[in-house]
Design a protein around this motif. Structure first.
Motif, PDB file in Angstrom:
ATOM      1  N   ALA A 241       1.208   3.935  -2.874  1.00 21.60           N
ATOM      2  CA  ALA A 241       0.777   5.332  -2.324  1.00 21.60           C
ATOM      3  C   ALA A 241       1.781   6.358  -2.743  1.00 21.60           C
ATOM      4  O   ALA A 241       1.681   7.760  -3.291  1.00 21.60           O
TER       5      ALA A 241
ATOM      6  N   LEU B  61       1.313   7.272  -6.236  1.00 24.33           N
ATOM      7  CA  LEU B  61      -0.137   7.385  -6.872  1.00 24.33           C
ATOM      8  C   LEU B  61       0.003   8.239  -8.237  1.00 24.33           C
ATOM      9  O   LEU B  61      -1.096   8.084  -9.050  1.00 24.33           O
TER      10      LEU B  61
ATOM     11  N   VAL C 276      -9.853   8.118  -5.901  1.00 25.13           N
ATOM     12  CA  VAL C 276      -8.216   8.011  -6.052  1.00 25.13           C
ATOM     13  C   VAL C 276      -7.725   7.392  -4.914  1.00 25.13           C
ATOM     14  O   VAL C 276      -6.462   6.732  -4.988  1.00 25.13           O
ATOM     15  N   ALA C 277      -7.951   8.056  -3.841  1.00 25.67           N
ATOM     16  CA  ALA C 277      -7.318   7.526  -2.451  1.00 25.67           C
ATOM     17  C   ALA C 277      -7.126   6.234  -2.383  1.00 25.67           C
ATOM     18  O   ALA C 277      -6.688   5.647  -1.454  1.00 25.67           O
ATOM     19  N   ASP C 278      -8.381   5.650  -2.860  1.00 25.85           N
ATOM     20  CA  ASP C 278      -8.686   3.950  -2.568  1.00 25.85           C
ATOM     21  C   ASP C 278      -7.842   3.395  -3.521  1.00 25.85           C
ATOM     22  O   ASP C 278      -7.571   2.022  -3.157  1.00 25.85           O
TER      23      ASP C 278
ATOM     24  N   GLY D  53     -10.033  14.683  -5.934  1.00 23.27           N
ATOM     25  CA  GLY D  53      -9.671  13.448  -5.431  1.00 23.27           C
ATOM     26  C   GLY D  53     -10.520  12.306  -6.186  1.00 23.27           C
ATOM     27  O   GLY D  53     -10.455  11.234  -5.693  1.00 23.27           O
TER      28      GLY D  53
ATOM     29  N   ARG E 262       0.709  -1.296  -0.019  1.00 21.27           N
ATOM     30  CA  ARG E 262      -0.006  -0.044  -0.041  1.00 21.27           C
ATOM     31  C   ARG E 262       0.899   1.247  -0.153  1.00 21.27           C
ATOM     32  O   ARG E 262       0.479   2.310  -0.703  1.00 21.27           O
TER      33      ARG E 262
END
Length: 385
Positions: A20, A23, A368-370, A114, A16
């Protein structure tokens, strides 16, 4: 479960965090795929999109090889990434979208607050990006994994009629199939999907003047109207069976007994028994007026999938728990190519693509954050023990 969570936690969080940190790169690659239009009905654009996808995957997966199975609209892209452990997992997805050529010009890929938007971003180009990055992350972090076979067809949105046998053959012997179709929220996995039956019924009657000589006519419209009532009565919501007559056309003028009519039917069923019941009832029905002839074409485009793979579900639960996310298993009415491979006897877990919503609509979007969480979920499922 606590022991399993602890065992996978460090590795999953590392993936993760790796995703990240990259990203922006993930989003850039997603933008390229979304802005490369791939309508199901345009073979030229599909071929160009397959070339873009193939080149990117081969560049990202060091040592991988690609081949094209079949030809034309039903062709399947196969990319193999050899692993450091025994076994093979299949990542399953599709390249085609429901959006016509020119849609990207009106609604190009964009990220606002986002949320990523664009035709096909949720269904299912973000899933393809997540699958590719999951393997890349495991390799970059030197985490052992089995061999991975990516299978991508280009006719999924129109029923996978040309690709289904190729998918079954290419996936034969795999330990599991991870389907990159969209999820919904960060913890979503899909553990069952209804089967989809599609039929077209054409009625041929006898035209006549509706006022002067109605008895000489045999109405095709009346016959299909009666059939509509019969079909609607076959629905059983408690059993998960739905019936929708989505198209009903026929006739020429109000003062003419209609000599032709046509209907299109969509049936969803949770079990094979329900699928067989509806099929038999449709085939057995006949019009009151024997002069009307019915022609019934179609069948079950994808079989019901109602047998989840418990080992995959528990693994997903452990991976997500290590990320502080609760698993959200769902049964859904929409089918996927996962139905086909589950029917072939393979363990399947579906809905492992992006968080977001709006599939097939203008408001289609991805959170996007997921993306790093979903990449880590896939990596955890691929790495296994």
């Amino acid at each position: 479960m606590a022991t399993e969570v602890e065992a996978v936690g460090g590795r999953t969080r590392a993936v993760r965090d790796w995703a990240a940190a990259r990203l922006d790169e993930v989003v850039d690659d997603l933008a390229v795929l979304v802005d490369t239009e791939t309508p199901s009905t345009d073979p030229v654009l599909l071929a160009a999109g397959a070339a873009v996808l193939t080149g990117w995957v081969l560049e990202t997966w060091t040592g991988s090889t690609a081949t094209t199975l079949g030809e034309g609209p039903g062709a399947v892209l196969q990319v193999d990434a050899p692993g450091s452990r025994d076994g093979t997992l299949v990542l399953l997805g599709h390249l085609d979208t429901v959006f016509d050529a020119g849609t990207v010009e009106a609604r190009p890929f964009a990220v606002t607050d986002g949320v990523a938007r664009g035709p096909g971003v949720f269904d299912m180009k973000a899933g393809l990006v997540q699958g590719v990055y999951a393997v890349a992350a495991l390799d970059a972090l030197r985490m052992p994994r089995p061999s991975v076979r990516l299978l991508v067809n280009a006719d999924e949105e129109v029923g996978s009629l040309g690709s289904r046998s190729l998918l079954v053959d290419a996936a034969a012997g795999a330990d599991a199939v991870l389907v990159l179709e969209p999820g919904g929220v960060a913890g979503t996995v899909k553990t069952a999907r209804k089967g989809v039956g599609l039929w077209t019924v054409t009625a041929t009657g006898i035209a006549a003047h509706a006022g002067l000589d109605p008895e000489a006519g045999a109405s095709a419209v009346h016959a299909l109207a009666a059939l509509t009532g019969h079909l609607v009565g076959l629905a059983d919501p408690a059993a998960g069976t739905t019936v929708n007559v989505g198209v009903l056309t026929g006739g020429t003028r109000p003062n003419v007994v209609a000599d032709h009519a046509r209907m299109e039917i969509d049936v969803r069923a949770r079990t094979e028994a329900e699928a067989e019941r509806v099929t038999a009832a449709l085939r057995a029905w006949g019009p009151v007026d024997p002069r009307v002839r019915l022609d019934v074409a179609g069948g079950w485009n994808r079989p019901p999938w109602s047998a989840p793979a418990p080992d995959l579900v528990s693994r997903a639960e452990a991976v997500l728990a290590s990320l502080g996310v609760a698993v959200d298993p769902r049964e859904v009415g929409g089918a996927s190519d996962g139905n086909i491979l589950a029917a072939a006897g393979l363990p399947v877990l579906d809905g492992l693509g992006a968080s977001g919503g709006g599939a097939h609509a203008e408001h289609e979007h991805v959170v996007v954050a997921d993306l790093p969480v979903r990449i880590a979920l896939l990596a955890g499922l691929i790495a296994g023990d």
